[in-house]
Design a protein around this motif. Structure first.
Motif, PDB file in Angstrom:
ATOM      1  N   THR A 148      44.055  55.040  38.367  1.00  0.00           N
ATOM      2  CA  THR A 148      45.424  54.591  38.029  1.00  0.00           C
ATOM      3  C   THR A 148      46.018  53.753  39.572  1.00  0.00           C
ATOM      4  N   ASP A 149      45.207  53.841  40.358  1.00  0.00           N
ATOM      5  CA  ASP A 149      45.409  52.912  41.620  1.00  0.00           C
ATOM      6  C   ASP A 149      45.143  51.631  41.439  1.00  0.00           C
ATOM      7  N   THR A 150      45.911  50.799  41.716  1.00  0.00           N
ATOM      8  CA  THR A 150      45.598  49.311  41.465  1.00  0.00           C
ATOM      9  C   THR A 150      44.577  48.744  42.498  1.00  0.00           C
ATOM     10  N   ALA A 151      44.930  49.269  43.895  1.00  0.00           N
ATOM     11  CA  ALA A 151      44.167  48.750  44.743  1.00  0.00           C
ATOM     12  C   ALA A 151      42.668  49.070  44.853  1.00  0.00           C
ATOM     13  N   VAL A 152      42.540  50.311  44.293  1.00  0.00           N
ATOM     14  CA  VAL A 152      41.063  50.996  44.053  1.00  0.00           C
ATOM     15  C   VAL A 152      40.481  50.303  42.939  1.00  0.00           C
ATOM     16  N   VAL A 153      41.247  49.920  41.842  1.00  0.00           N
ATOM     17  CA  VAL A 153      40.633  49.406  40.769  1.00  0.00           C
ATOM     18  C   VAL A 153      40.099  47.756  41.034  1.00  0.00           C
ATOM     19  N   ARG A 154      41.292  47.064  42.106  1.00  0.00           N
ATOM     20  CA  ARG A 154      40.797  45.866  42.154  1.00  0.00           C
ATOM     21  C   ARG A 154      39.519  45.828  43.019  1.00  0.00           C
ATOM     22  N   GLU A 155      39.415  46.769  44.199  1.00  0.00           N
ATOM     23  CA  GLU A 155      38.248  46.857  44.947  1.00  0.00           C
ATOM     24  C   GLU A 155      37.135  47.263  44.280  1.00  0.00           C
ATOM     25  N   VAL A 156      36.977  47.911  43.206  1.00  0.00           N
ATOM     26  CA  VAL A 156      35.664  48.182  42.534  1.00  0.00           C
ATOM     27  C   VAL A 156      35.464  47.111  41.664  1.00  0.00           C
ATOM     28  N   THR A 157      36.628  46.326  40.972  1.00  0.00           N
ATOM     29  CA  THR A 157      36.400  45.440  40.391  1.00  0.00           C
ATOM     30  C   THR A 157      35.481  44.169  41.151  1.00  0.00           C
ATOM     31  N   ALA A 158      36.035  44.030  42.278  1.00  0.00           N
ATOM     32  CA  ALA A 158      35.362  42.992  43.202  1.00  0.00           C
ATOM     33  C   ALA A 158      34.049  43.450  43.389  1.00  0.00           C
ATOM     34  N   ALA A 159      33.701  44.671  43.666  1.00  0.00           N
ATOM     35  CA  ALA A 159      32.467  44.902  44.079  1.00  0.00           C
ATOM     36  C   ALA A 159      31.365  45.006  43.138  1.00  0.00           C
ATOM     37  N   LEU A 160      31.823  44.946  41.673  1.00  0.00           N
ATOM     38  CA  LEU A 160      31.178  44.973  40.673  1.00  0.00           C
ATOM     39  C   LEU A 160      30.624  43.755  40.317  1.00  0.00           C
ATOM     40  N   GLN A 161      31.897  42.783  40.381  1.00  0.00           N
ATOM     41  CA  GLN A 161      31.409  41.415  40.110  1.00  0.00           C
ATOM     42  C   GLN A 161      30.436  40.783  40.997  1.00  0.00           C
TER      43      GLN A 161
END
Length: 621
Positions: A148-161
């Protein structure tokens, strides 16, 4: 009474004991009641026999005795049994705990994993939905931050992409379910490794705790708590042992201290000490693992920094294994955090079983009882006997082991948890045994003693003292686990049958009804009737086929002979034959003997030679 009836009676007794205790305001577990029932039956002072059938009166008496002991909160024996049940039901070693944690994590990820591997998206919106689920899976799998943490989700998305762009979703969807699961696990490790590397470089790592730093502080703190509790245990054990020895030496002291339950208190402290040593060993193992992982983690990060070095592009074959290694190391740190929390929880919960000592023996009372009594520590007792050892020549039929006579002297499995085998049954004391005196090997088991005199007395009749120790364990049921005597009480059915081999206590039998059904002949039969498994049969067929290739068969049929059969044979008549043989004959001829005289000359110039024929006639031969 058969096994099923016996089990039914025991279950009924356990149920009634639990209900009676609950009526009087004491909640007890079924495992504790089961252990107490067996403890009461074992105690010879209660006059129960394991072989006899319990009458109605016996059952009521047994229930009343169990309830009385379970409600006696001032008895250290009950506290010890509760401690043993708690430890047995809650403690798990490192391997078991990590296996359970992995099972829980897989269960938590199973719904998300099922949605991802089972989806068949066709349009772009469905593709994006599956990609978001992959992000959730990667985040939940790593345990680094909240979904639910937006910053964490954004960081994971960038690493996954960076390692798995959305353009590769079409290829991913075409994979089999097994390959999808494997690729998801690889992506989770890669993303975790990238986030950890960014954290070390100061470029990310949102909501990632400093696990190495936390563990470096928490493990020594937990170890200090265990050491303090162990020191308290040792002090109490030494004091109780000194008081019990003074009771045996002085009748006045015996009268003064007989009302105190010193033996039960000593057993309680010794059991608490044993459990603390197990937890301390686990904590030390954890500290050693963390120390090694810190070195490996720092080396991997440094290697990654040297490999990347602000490059615009890096070969995946070089960095991906390093990211995976970082992820695995971090998972190990998380496991150590889990183990540490478990050990801390166990340590805190065990402390409640030591509170009874402050109730029975306040410090002022204990100090007054110890006046004039010499208190010796376990180390002092061992030092006093270091110079003495058993003389092997005094025993003809006994085998003694010493450090110089046994290669694995330190790894021998000592009976009675290393306590003196003589003092337990004779004095009711748990004195530390000194292996330097000599280890007695009797019936493939090893025994140690607190003094040379105790060793000599025990060696005269080991079976007698072994039985005496077993009787002492029947009177004090907590000794069965403390002294590791489970092999002598394996007949405690039915709960002993359901006990795990690695566990120390008996647990209730768990039963359930289950059924399965399978379809018969799902696939069409594929039986090859011409198949032969016998090699010799195949050879016979091959020979037969080879012979038939060289054979021709002719048959004719006429109207006159189709109902007849003519047989004819041809015989070769004997023929007289004679032969003639040669005659053998022999002949013998005389051997010629002719001599010449005068060949060498003489006095006259003319040579006169004389020929003499001495050959025998033919008829003379």
């Amino acid at each position: 009474m058969d096994c099923d009836q016996t089990e039914g009676v025991i279950k009924k007794i356990i149920r009634e004991v639990g209900q009676e205790c609950a009526t009087q305001g004491q909640t007890v577990s079924e495992t504790l009641v089961a252990f107490m029932v067996k403890a009461v039956v074992l105690d010879p002072r209660n006059d129960f026999s394991m072989d006899q059938i319990l009458t109605k009166k016996d059952v009521q008496n047994l229930i009343q005795l169990c309830v009385t002991r379970l409600l006696d909160t001032t008895n250290p024996s009950l506290s010890t049994i509760k401690m043993q049940v708690y430890f047995d039901m809650n403690y798990a070693n490192r391997a078991e705990l990590l296996k359970e944690q992995l099972r829980v994590l897989e269960g938590r990820l199973a719904p998300v994993l099922r949605d991802i591997t089972g989806s068949r998206p066709h349009v772009q919106e469905e593709m994006e939905n599956v990609y978001r689920k992959i992000i959730s899976y990667v985040l939940l799998s790593s345990g680094l931050g909240s979904p639910t943490d937006t910053a964490v989700v954004r960081e994971v998305t960038a690493a996954l992409q960076s390692v798995f762009p959305q353009t590769e979703m079409i290829t991913f969807i075409s994979l089999s379910k097994k390959n999808k699961e494997q690729q998801l696990k690889n992506l989770a490790m890669l993303v975790t490794g990238i986030r950890l590397y960014n954290k070390e470089c100061g470029k990310g790592g949102s909501n990632i705790d400093d696990l190495p730093g936390i563990l470096s502080e928490a493990i020594p703190s937990a170890t200090r708590v265990v050491d303090e509790d162990l020191n308290t245990c040792h002090t109490l054990a030494h004091q109780y042992t000194a008081l019990l020895e003074s009771m045996q030496e002085d009748q006045h002291r015996y009268t003064q201290l007989s009302s105190f339950k010193l033996k039960e208190a000593l057993f309680n402290v010794r059991q608490y000490e044993t459990f603390l040593c197990i937890l301390l060993s686990d904590a030390i193992t954890g500290a050693q693992e963390v120390e090694k992982m810190n070195v490996q983690f720092a080396a991997t990060v440094e290697q990654l920094k040297n490999t990347v070095q602000n490059k615009a592009s890096v070969d995946t074959k070089e960095v991906f294994p390093l990211f995976v290694a970082l992820s695995n190391l971090w998972t190990s740190f998380q496991n150590e955090m889990l183990l540490l929390r478990f050990l801390t929880n166990m340590i805190n919960n065990l402390q409640q079983f030591l509170e009874i000592h402050s109730q029975l023996f306040p410090e002022e009372v204990l100090m007054s009882l110890l006046e004039g009594v010499t208190v010796k520590s376990d180390e002092e007792r061992i030092r006093e006997t270091m110079g003495t050892r058993v003389n092997v020549s005094d025993f003809k039929n006994q085998e003694w082991l010493f450090p110089e006579t046994a290669d694995n002297f330190d790894q021998l499995l000592i009976q009675y948890h290393g306590f003196c085998a003589h003092a337990i049954g004779v004095k009711g004391l748990t004195l530390p045994g000194n292996p330097a005196i000599g280890i007695l090997k009797h019936k493939e088991r090893y025994y140690v003693f607190s003094s040379k005199e105790a060793a000599y007395i025990f060696a005269q009749d080991p079976d007698k003292f072994i039985q005496l120790n077993a009787e002492k364990a029947k009177e004090h049921a907590e000794l069965i686990q403390l002294l590791e005597l489970r092999h002598q009480f394996e007949y405690l059915a039915p709960y002993a049958q359901a006990r795990n081999a690695d566990k120390c206590l008996m647990k209730p039998t768990i039963k359930c009804d289950n059924s399965t059904q399978t379809d018969t002949h799902i696939l069409p039969p594929t039986i090859v009737t011409s198949y032969e498994w016998n090699e010799w049969e195949l050879r016979r067929k091959a020979i037969k086929l080879a012979n038939l290739r060289r054979k021709l068969t002719h048959a004719t049929q006429t109207d006159l002979s189709h109902m007849r059969r003519q047989n004819s044979t041809q015989v070769y008549l004997p023929k007289d034959v004679s032969t003639q043989t040669k005659r053998d004959n022999s002949s013998n001829v005389p051997r010629p003997q002719i001599f010449l005289e005068g060949l060498q000359g003489g006095s006259s110039p003319t040579t006169h030679m004389v020929k003499v024929d001495l050959t025998r006639a033919v008829d003379e031969t």
